[in-house]
Structure formats: structure tokens, C-alpha cells
Design a protein around this motif. Structure first.
Motif, PDB file in Angstrom:
ATOM      1  N   SER A  23     -14.030  48.526 -56.039  1.00  0.00           N
ATOM      2  CA  SER A  23     -13.728  47.564 -57.093  1.00  0.00           C
ATOM      3  C   SER A  23     -13.337  48.260 -58.392  1.00  0.00           C
ATOM      4  O   SER A  23     -12.383  47.866 -59.073  1.00  0.00           O
ATOM      5  CB  SER A  23     -14.935  46.658 -57.335  1.00  0.00           C
ATOM      6  N   VAL A  24     -14.072  49.315 -58.736  1.00  0.00           N
ATOM      7  CA  VAL A  24     -13.768  50.078 -59.954  1.00  0.00           C
ATOM      8  C   VAL A  24     -12.382  50.706 -59.847  1.00  0.00           C
ATOM      9  O   VAL A  24     -11.564  50.635 -60.794  1.00  0.00           O
ATOM     10  CB  VAL A  24     -14.838  51.164 -60.190  1.00  0.00           C
ATOM     11  N   LEU A  25     -12.082  51.304 -58.698  1.00  0.00           N
ATOM     12  CA  LEU A  25     -10.773  51.929 -58.484  1.00  0.00           C
ATOM     13  C   LEU A  25      -9.662  50.872 -58.477  1.00  0.00           C
ATOM     14  O   LEU A  25      -8.565  51.111 -59.002  1.00  0.00           O
ATOM     15  CB  LEU A  25     -10.776  52.690 -57.160  1.00  0.00           C
ATOM     16  N   TYR A  26      -9.946  49.728 -57.907  1.00  0.00           N
ATOM     17  CA  TYR A  26      -9.014  48.593 -57.853  1.00  0.00           C
ATOM     18  C   TYR A  26      -8.582  48.204 -59.268  1.00  0.00           C
ATOM     19  O   TYR A  26      -7.394  48.046 -59.570  1.00  0.00           O
ATOM     20  CB  TYR A  26      -9.733  47.435 -57.179  1.00  0.00           C
ATOM     21  N   LYS A  27      -9.556  48.069 -60.152  1.00  0.00           N
ATOM     22  CA  LYS A  27      -9.277  47.672 -61.540  1.00  0.00           C
ATOM     23  C   LYS A  27      -8.566  48.787 -62.305  1.00  0.00           C
ATOM     24  O   LYS A  27      -7.632  48.539 -63.075  1.00  0.00           O
ATOM     25  CB  LYS A  27     -10.571  47.279 -62.241  1.00  0.00           C
ATOM     26  N   LYS A  28      -9.017  50.030 -62.118  1.00  0.00           N
ATOM     27  CA  LYS A  28      -8.417  51.153 -62.856  1.00  0.00           C
ATOM     28  C   LYS A  28      -6.954  51.351 -62.477  1.00  0.00           C
ATOM     29  O   LYS A  28      -6.090  51.520 -63.350  1.00  0.00           O
ATOM     30  CB  LYS A  28      -9.203  52.446 -62.570  1.00  0.00           C
ATOM     31  N   SER A  29      -6.678  51.347 -61.177  1.00  0.00           N
ATOM     32  CA  SER A  29      -5.290  51.548 -60.745  1.00  0.00           C
ATOM     33  C   SER A  29      -4.415  50.367 -61.167  1.00  0.00           C
ATOM     34  O   SER A  29      -3.254  50.543 -61.542  1.00  0.00           O
ATOM     35  CB  SER A  29      -5.232  51.735 -59.224  1.00  0.00           C
ATOM     36  N   SER A  30      -4.979  49.156 -61.139  1.00  0.00           N
ATOM     37  CA  SER A  30      -4.231  47.967 -61.544  1.00  0.00           C
ATOM     38  C   SER A  30      -3.806  48.046 -63.009  1.00  0.00           C
ATOM     39  O   SER A  30      -2.627  47.842 -63.323  1.00  0.00           O
ATOM     40  CB  SER A  30      -5.084  46.711 -61.312  1.00  0.00           C
ATOM     41  N   ILE A  31      -4.746  48.345 -63.889  1.00  0.00           N
ATOM     42  CA  ILE A  31      -4.430  48.351 -65.324  1.00  0.00           C
ATOM     43  C   ILE A  31      -3.471  49.491 -65.666  1.00  0.00           C
ATOM     44  O   ILE A  31      -2.569  49.338 -66.498  1.00  0.00           O
ATOM     45  CB  ILE A  31      -5.718  48.420 -66.177  1.00  0.00           C
ATOM     46  N   VAL A  80       0.403  45.204 -60.491  1.00  0.00           N
ATOM     47  CA  VAL A  80      -0.875  44.742 -61.040  1.00  0.00           C
ATOM     48  C   VAL A  80      -1.881  44.438 -59.921  1.00  0.00           C
ATOM     49  O   VAL A  80      -3.092  44.484 -60.144  1.00  0.00           O
ATOM     50  CB  VAL A  80      -0.679  43.517 -61.963  1.00  0.00           C
ATOM     51  N   THR A  81      -1.374  44.141 -58.722  1.00  0.00           N
ATOM     52  CA  THR A  81      -2.288  43.941 -57.590  1.00  0.00           C
ATOM     53  C   THR A  81      -2.600  45.261 -56.898  1.00  0.00           C
ATOM     54  O   THR A  81      -3.391  45.291 -55.948  1.00  0.00           O
ATOM     55  CB  THR A  81      -1.700  42.936 -56.575  1.00  0.00           C
ATOM     56  N   SER A  82      -1.990  46.309 -57.329  1.00  0.00           N
ATOM     57  CA  SER A  82      -2.266  47.726 -57.040  1.00  0.00           C
ATOM     58  C   SER A  82      -2.570  48.045 -55.575  1.00  0.00           C
ATOM     59  O   SER A  82      -1.694  47.936 -54.730  1.00  0.00           O
ATOM     60  CB  SER A  82      -3.360  48.233 -57.973  1.00  0.00           C
ATOM     61  N   ILE A  83      -3.809  48.411 -55.279  1.00  0.00           N
ATOM     62  CA  ILE A  83      -4.146  49.020 -53.988  1.00  0.00           C
ATOM     63  C   ILE A  83      -4.634  48.002 -52.967  1.00  0.00           C
ATOM     64  O   ILE A  83      -5.370  48.361 -52.034  1.00  0.00           O
ATOM     65  CB  ILE A  83      -5.206  50.130 -54.178  1.00  0.00           C
ATOM     66  N   HIS A 150     -11.670  41.903 -57.154  1.00  0.00           N
ATOM     67  CA  HIS A 150     -10.306  41.617 -57.603  1.00  0.00           C
ATOM     68  C   HIS A 150      -9.893  42.675 -58.630  1.00  0.00           C
ATOM     69  O   HIS A 150     -10.749  43.388 -59.163  1.00  0.00           O
ATOM     70  CB  HIS A 150     -10.215  40.214 -58.201  1.00  0.00           C
ATOM     71  N   PRO A 151      -8.596  42.800 -58.935  1.00  0.00           N
ATOM     72  CA  PRO A 151      -8.134  43.879 -59.820  1.00  0.00           C
ATOM     73  C   PRO A 151      -8.101  43.523 -61.305  1.00  0.00           C
ATOM     74  O   PRO A 151      -7.754  44.366 -62.127  1.00  0.00           O
ATOM     75  CB  PRO A 151      -6.703  44.126 -59.319  1.00  0.00           C
ATOM     76  N   PHE A 152      -8.449  42.292 -61.670  1.00  0.00           N
ATOM     77  CA  PHE A 152      -8.252  41.836 -63.037  1.00  0.00           C
ATOM     78  C   PHE A 152      -9.500  42.003 -63.898  1.00  0.00           C
ATOM     79  O   PHE A 152     -10.624  42.022 -63.396  1.00  0.00           O
ATOM     80  CB  PHE A 152      -7.805  40.377 -63.048  1.00  0.00           C
ATOM     81  N   SER A 153      -9.267  42.112 -65.201  1.00  0.00           N
ATOM     82  CA  SER A 153     -10.356  42.234 -66.167  1.00  0.00           C
ATOM     83  C   SER A 153      -9.853  41.733 -67.522  1.00  0.00           C
ATOM     84  O   SER A 153      -8.689  41.336 -67.652  1.00  0.00           O
ATOM     85  CB  SER A 153     -10.799  43.702 -66.290  1.00  0.00           C
ATOM     86  N   LEU A 154     -10.704  41.802 -68.507  1.00  0.00           N
ATOM     87  CA  LEU A 154     -10.302  41.425 -69.867  1.00  0.00           C
ATOM     88  C   LEU A 154      -9.170  42.328 -70.352  1.00  0.00           C
ATOM     89  O   LEU A 154      -8.283  41.888 -71.095  1.00  0.00           O
ATOM     90  CB  LEU A 154     -11.503  41.518 -70.815  1.00  0.00           C
ATOM     91  N   ASP A 155      -9.167  43.581 -69.910  1.00  0.00           N
ATOM     92  CA  ASP A 155      -8.104  44.522 -70.298  1.00  0.00           C
ATOM     93  C   ASP A 155      -6.737  44.054 -69.807  1.00  0.00           C
ATOM     94  O   ASP A 155      -5.716  44.307 -70.451  1.00  0.00           O
ATOM     95  CB  ASP A 155      -8.407  45.918 -69.749  1.00  0.00           C
ATOM     96  N   THR A 156      -6.711  43.386 -68.651  1.00  0.00           N
ATOM     97  CA  THR A 156      -5.446  42.851 -68.132  1.00  0.00           C
ATOM     98  C   THR A 156      -4.841  41.850 -69.111  1.00  0.00           C
ATOM     99  O   THR A 156      -3.643  41.881 -69.395  1.00  0.00           O
ATOM    100  CB  THR A 156      -5.662  42.174 -66.769  1.00  0.00           C
TER     101      THR A 156
END
Length: 229
Positions: A23-31, A80-83, A150-156
Motif C-alpha cells: 500500500s505504501v509503495l502503491y501510493k508513493k509510485s502513484s504520486i 496515477v493508478t501506477s503499479i 488504493h493509490p490515492f491520498s491527500l497529496d493526490t
């Protein structure tokens, strides 16, 4: 390159059933991919007319501007949907990735049949946009339902807001040629647009520390240029 680096990491974490790590990698690669994708798109979109004007067939190629727009949006959504494909492939649900690829192919064929006769090359680009977005949405919701990540966060949302602000600034730039020579005009306009993107898009992202990976890369470059101690 980011996806290639992520591939073995996802494989290892899925083998260890480390869903939180995935999950962490999902978000990092997405952003990270989202930032790079939007940055490149902002620069190219406002230069596309000048790039096309370099050929004597610029009027005929003007349709390519909208082809670029549709394919650009499709690619940014893919980024944005990355990996998500790697997550599926290395999970126990790997068979579903083949199902989704099949759905992508079928959608593309039927959308091309429906849209190309009516809209020509733009229809092919719209078909690719719809098919690719639908394909990624399928994987996105499947992973969310099965793995609860999921890959999304407030940073997205922050990146999206900053990119909209940058787009608005660029949108109100004076149109037309600044210089008579097409190559010099492209160089001048390119320098101006890249500068605006750097100030209105890259700098806010850097100072907000939205992506530690991008900030780390920027700090290395600045250190080599002796601009950062």
C-alpha cells in the motif's frame, strides 16, 4: 523506470503477504508518476501548436493536438493508478489480470468500430482513452475490494490542485508567435512555459514535500549545482 524498480519490490512484499508495505509503495509510485506526468503534459500541451507549426503540413496535423490531449489524459490516469497490474500479477488473484486485459482489448475494438467512422483519428484516440480508463478502473476497484488498498491520498488532491492553478496561469499566456522564425519562437516559448511550470507547479510541490523521492532527486541535482548545502 519507476515501474521496473517497483516490480521486484511488489513481488517480494506480496510473497511475504506485506499488504501494508504494498500500500505504501502503491501510493508513493502513484504520486511520483502523477507529478512527472502532469509536469510533462503541462509543458507539451501549451507548445503543441508551435511544435506542429514546424512542418508545412501543420494545418493537416492540427487534429493531432486533440489526439495528444486524449492520449495524454489516458496516460496520466494510467500513471496515477501506477503499479496496479503488478499488484494483481503477484497476488493470488493473478488470473483476473488476464481477464481485465481481455476486456481492454474487446472494449478497444468495439469503441474503434463505433468512433473511427464518425470522428476519424480523434475517434481512435477517444476509444483508447475510454478503454484505458475503464481498464484501470476495473483493476483499481478490484484491488480496493479484495486487498483494501488504493493509490490515492491527500497529496493526490494537492498535486491536482497545483496543476490546475498552473494550467490556469499558462492558459492566459498570449497566443500567437513571439518571433517570426518558427524554431526561435518555439525555443523562446518553450523556455517561458517551462519556467512558468517550474515556478507554479514544481516549486510548490517541492516546498510542500509532497514526494520525498522527487525532493531527494531535486536535492541531489541542486547539491551538484552548488545551490544547496
Amino acid at each position: 523506470s519507476i515501474l521496473n524498480i517497483s516490480n521486484p519490490i511488489v513481488s517480494q512484499k506480496m510473497a511475504e503477504n506485506d499488504i501494508e508495505g504494498v500500500s505504501v509503495l502503491y501510493k508513493k509510485s502513484s504520486i511520483t508518476l502523477f507529478i512527472f506526468g502532469l509536469g510533462v503534459f503541462l509543458c507539451l500541451w501549451f507548445l503543441i501548436n508551435d511544435i506542429l507549426s514546424l512542418t508545412k503540413y501543420s494545418k493537416q496535423l492540427l487534429v493531432g493536438k486533440y489526439v495528444f490531449l486524449y492520449l495524454g489524459i489516458a496516460k496520466i490516469f494510467d500513471m496515477v493508478t501506477s503499479i496496479n497490474s503488478f499488484i494483481l500479477i503477484y497476488s493470488k488473484y493473478y488470473r483476473f489480470n488476464l481477464v481485465f486485459v481481455g476486456i481492454l482489448g474487446v472494449c478497444n475494438v468495439f469503441l474503434n468500430i463505433a468512433l473511427i467512422p464518425k470522428y476519424g483519428i480523434e475517434g481512435a484516440a477517444i476509444a483508447s482513452l475510454i478503454a484505458l480508463v475503464f481498464y484501470n478502473l476495473l483493476k483499481l476497484f478490484f484491488i480496493l475490494f479484495k486487498l483494501k488498498i488504493h493509490p490515492f491520498s491527500l497529496d493526490t488532491l494537492k498535486v491536482l490542485g497545483i496543476s490546475c492553478f498552473s494550467f490556469c496561469i499558462l492558459y492566459f499566456l498570449p497566443e500567437g508567435k513571439y518571433l517570426d522564425n518558427a524554431y526561435l519562437n518555439l525555443g523562446l516559448k518553450g523556455f517561458l512555459i517551462v519556467g512558468i511550470v517550474a515556478i507554479t507547479f514544481a516549486l510548490p510541490i517541492y516546498f510542500l514535500n509532497i514526494s520525498k523521492e522527487i525532493n531527494g532527486l531535486a536535492n541531489k541535482v541542486l547539491s551538484k549545482l552548488k545551490l544547496l548545502k
